[in-house]
Each structure stands twice: as structure tokens, then as C-alpha cells.
Design a protein around this motif. Structure first.
Motif, PDB file in Angstrom:
ATOM      1  N   UNK A  53       0.839  -1.201   0.000  1.00 55.57           N
ATOM      2  CA  UNK A  53       0.000   0.000   0.000  1.00 55.57           C
ATOM      3  C   UNK A  53       0.871   1.247   0.000  1.00 55.57           C
ATOM      4  N   UNK A  54       1.986   1.214   0.706  1.00 57.57           N
ATOM      5  CA  UNK A  54       2.918   2.338   0.695  1.00 57.57           C
ATOM      6  C   UNK A  54       3.406   2.623  -0.724  1.00 57.57           C
ATOM      7  N   UNK A  55       3.740   1.578  -1.468  1.00 55.02           N
ATOM      8  CA  UNK A  55       4.210   1.722  -2.854  1.00 55.02           C
ATOM      9  C   UNK A  55       3.107   2.325  -3.718  1.00 55.02           C
ATOM     10  N   UNK A  56       1.890   1.848  -3.547  1.00 51.52           N
ATOM     11  CA  UNK A  56       0.768   2.376  -4.335  1.00 51.52           C
ATOM     12  C   UNK A  56       0.547   3.863  -4.063  1.00 51.52           C
ATOM     13  N   UNK A  57       0.633   4.261  -2.804  1.00 48.19           N
ATOM     14  CA  UNK A  57       0.462   5.674  -2.450  1.00 48.19           C
ATOM     15  C   UNK A  57       1.628   6.500  -2.984  1.00 48.19           C
ATOM     16  N   UNK A  58       2.833   5.955  -2.928  1.00 45.51           N
ATOM     17  CA  UNK A  58       3.999   6.662  -3.474  1.00 45.51           C
ATOM     18  C   UNK A  58       3.848   6.872  -4.978  1.00 45.51           C
ATOM     19  N   UNK A  59       3.360   5.871  -5.680  1.00 50.02           N
ATOM     20  CA  UNK A  59       3.141   6.002  -7.123  1.00 50.02           C
ATOM     21  C   UNK A  59       2.068   7.048  -7.400  1.00 50.02           C
ATOM     22  N   UNK A  60       0.986   7.017  -6.638  1.00 53.00           N
ATOM     23  CA  UNK A  60      -0.071   8.025  -6.802  1.00 53.00           C
ATOM     24  C   UNK A  60       0.495   9.424  -6.551  1.00 53.00           C
ATOM     25  N   UNK A  61       1.304   9.579  -5.508  1.00 57.79           N
ATOM     26  CA  UNK A  61       1.926  10.876  -5.230  1.00 57.79           C
ATOM     27  C   UNK A  61       2.837  11.301  -6.376  1.00 57.79           C
ATOM     28  N   UNK A  62       3.561  10.349  -6.955  1.00 63.40           N
ATOM     29  CA  UNK A  62       4.398  10.652  -8.119  1.00 63.40           C
ATOM     30  C   UNK A  62       3.543  11.258  -9.228  1.00 63.40           C
ATOM     31  N   UNK A  63       2.422  10.629  -9.537  1.00 62.97           N
ATOM     32  CA  UNK A  63       1.540  11.158 -10.580  1.00 62.97           C
ATOM     33  C   UNK A  63       1.024  12.545 -10.209  1.00 62.97           C
ATOM     34  N   UNK A  64       0.571  12.697  -8.972  1.00 60.56           N
ATOM     35  CA  UNK A  64       0.022  13.982  -8.532  1.00 60.56           C
ATOM     36  C   UNK A  64       1.081  15.076  -8.587  1.00 60.56           C
ATOM     37  N   UNK A  65       2.295  14.768  -8.136  1.00 62.60           N
ATOM     38  CA  UNK A  65       3.367  15.772  -8.141  1.00 62.60           C
ATOM     39  C   UNK A  65       3.817  16.123  -9.554  1.00 62.60           C
ATOM     40  N   UNK A  66       3.623  15.204 -10.471  1.00 59.91           N
ATOM     41  CA  UNK A  66       4.045  15.442 -11.850  1.00 59.91           C
ATOM     42  C   UNK A  66       3.114  16.414 -12.576  1.00 59.91           C
ATOM     43  N   UNK A  78      12.986   6.058 -12.161  1.00 57.08           N
ATOM     44  CA  UNK A  78      12.781   5.106 -11.066  1.00 57.08           C
ATOM     45  C   UNK A  78      11.304   4.779 -10.835  1.00 57.08           C
ATOM     46  N   UNK A  79      10.444   5.780 -10.860  1.00 56.38           N
ATOM     47  CA  UNK A  79       9.029   5.493 -10.635  1.00 56.38           C
ATOM     48  C   UNK A  79       8.405   4.684 -11.768  1.00 56.38           C
ATOM     49  N   UNK A  80       8.674   4.990 -13.029  1.00 60.27           N
ATOM     50  CA  UNK A  80       8.164   4.092 -14.075  1.00 60.27           C
ATOM     51  C   UNK A  80       8.665   2.653 -13.926  1.00 60.27           C
ATOM     52  N   UNK A  81       9.919   2.473 -13.521  1.00 65.57           N
ATOM     53  CA  UNK A  81      10.406   1.114 -13.276  1.00 65.57           C
ATOM     54  C   UNK A  81       9.644   0.466 -12.118  1.00 65.57           C
ATOM     55  N   UNK A  82       9.350   1.237 -11.096  1.00 62.72           N
ATOM     56  CA  UNK A  82       8.554   0.735  -9.972  1.00 62.72           C
ATOM     57  C   UNK A  82       7.137   0.370 -10.431  1.00 62.72           C
ATOM     58  N   UNK A  83       6.556   1.183 -11.298  1.00 67.80           N
ATOM     59  CA  UNK A  83       5.217   0.899 -11.829  1.00 67.80           C
ATOM     60  C   UNK A  83       5.236  -0.406 -12.625  1.00 67.80           C
ATOM     61  N   UNK A  84       6.268  -0.600 -13.424  1.00 66.78           N
ATOM     62  CA  UNK A  84       6.396  -1.865 -14.171  1.00 66.78           C
ATOM     63  C   UNK A  84       6.486  -3.033 -13.197  1.00 66.78           C
ATOM     64  N   UNK A  85       7.341  -2.900 -12.193  1.00 68.61           N
ATOM     65  CA  UNK A  85       7.507  -3.981 -11.216  1.00 68.61           C
ATOM     66  C   UNK A  85       6.197  -4.261 -10.471  1.00 68.61           C
ATOM     67  N   UNK A  86       5.423  -3.215 -10.214  1.00 72.86           N
ATOM     68  CA  UNK A  86       4.183  -3.367  -9.451  1.00 72.86           C
ATOM     69  C   UNK A  86       3.042  -3.960 -10.282  1.00 72.86           C
ATOM     70  N   UNK A  87       3.054  -3.745 -11.606  1.00 71.27           N
ATOM     71  CA  UNK A  87       1.905  -4.138 -12.425  1.00 71.27           C
ATOM     72  C   UNK A  87       2.180  -5.258 -13.427  1.00 71.27           C
TER      73      UNK A  87
END
Length: 167
Positions: free
Chosen positions: A3-16, A135-144
Motif C-alpha cells: 500500500x505504501x508503494x501504491x500511495x507513493x506512485x499516486x503521489x508521483x503522478x500527482x506531483x508530476x 525510477x518510478x516508471x520502473x517501480x510501476x512496471x515492477x508493481x503491475x
């Protein structure tokens, strides 16, 4: 942790979103569209760190990436933020498409950053500013990438019995 990773990814999108609207888009739209303080902040960044990509004149290949960011990625930032916060499985394929595209675009960007030579240019700092966009796109790939249901997989019997929508 998940859940922490999901929120971090959402924050990445929001901050972008504001970064794309107020900073990156300055490469493709007239400076008259931006408040003077926004232009001054960008000019300060360029003077301080010497970012070769955001310094005019812009290279055509870089402009093509900024146009794709503004017109393709920016709308997805809203969708991606919602989907990761709400844990929607339908975002899997769009997220993989987004993350794969951005990861591929970061190769020429980092190549330019690492091999650019100019007085006052600070490659380590500028590369650090760009690093989350790899890094975040790589994390998104790893997560999905490794599950058809990255957030939860409904049991077939539960979905059938409760007539739940598989999202």
C-alpha cells in the motif's frame, strides 16, 4: 509495504501534474502564458544547474518528448493517481504502457545529461532531478507487470456469488 508503494506512485503522478503544467510545458508554449514568478523560478534553475535539455534552443527530439508529456502523459497522471489510490486493476495495461514509454524516453535523456559538457553545468544534480522519472516508471512496471490483478485478485466464486464487478 504494498500500500505504501501504491500511495507513493499516486503521489508521483500527482506531483508530476504541476511540474508538467508549470515547468516542462515552458519548452513548447509561449512564455507569455506563464506568470513571471514561474518563469523566474525556471530561469533560476537553469542558471544554477545548467540543465542542457530545458535550456533554449531546445533540441527537436526533446521537444517531441515534451509534447508527448503535455498531451498524452498529463491526462494519464490524473487517471493513474486515481487508479493507484483506489486500487483499480483496470489500470494495469495503461500503467504498463505509460511506464514502458517513459522508461524508453529516459535513455536518450540520461545519455544527453551524462555526456553534455558546458561551463556551470552540474550533471550530478540535474541527473538527480530527472532520476525519479526513471525510477518510478520502473517501480510501476515492477508493481503491475507480474499479475493480471496487481491490487487484488477476486476469487471466482466470490465474484460470481456476489455479482461483483472485477475491477
Amino acid at each position: 509495504m504494498s500500500r505504501f508503494v501504491e500511495i507513493a506512485i499516486a503521489f508521483f503522478f500527482i506531483s508530476h501534474i504541476p511540474i508538467t503544467i508549470f515547468v516542462d510545458s515552458q519548452a513548447v508554449f509561449s512564455g507569455e502564458l506563464y506568470h513571471a514568478k514561474i518563469r523566474e523560478t525556471t530561469e533560476w534553475y537553469l542558471r544554477t544547474y545548467g540543465d542542457p535539455l530545458m535550456t533554449p534552443p531546445y533540441k527537436p527530439w526533446f521537444l517531441s518528448l515534451v509534447y508527448s508529456e503535455v498531451f498524452v502523459q498529463l491526462p494519464f497522471f490524473f487517471v493513474g493517481a486515481y487508479a493507484f489510490l483506489a486500487r483499480r486493476n483496470w489500470v494495469r495495461i495503461p500503467a504498463l504502457m505509460y511506464a514502458s514509454f517513459v522508461t524508453a524516453t529516459m535513455l536518450p535523456i540520461f545519455f544527453e545529461l551524462w555526456f553534455h559538457k558546458a561551463p556551470g553545468y552540474k550533471p550530478a544534480m540535474v541527473s538527480a532531478f530527472y532520476a525519479p522519472y526513471l525510477l518510478f516508471p520502473l517501480l510501476i512496471i515492477a508493481r503491475t507487470a507480474f499479475s493480471a490483478y496487481p491490487f487484488k485478485q477476486p476469487a471466482l466464486s466470490d465474484a460470481w456469488n456476489n455479482k461483483q464487478k472485477w475491477v
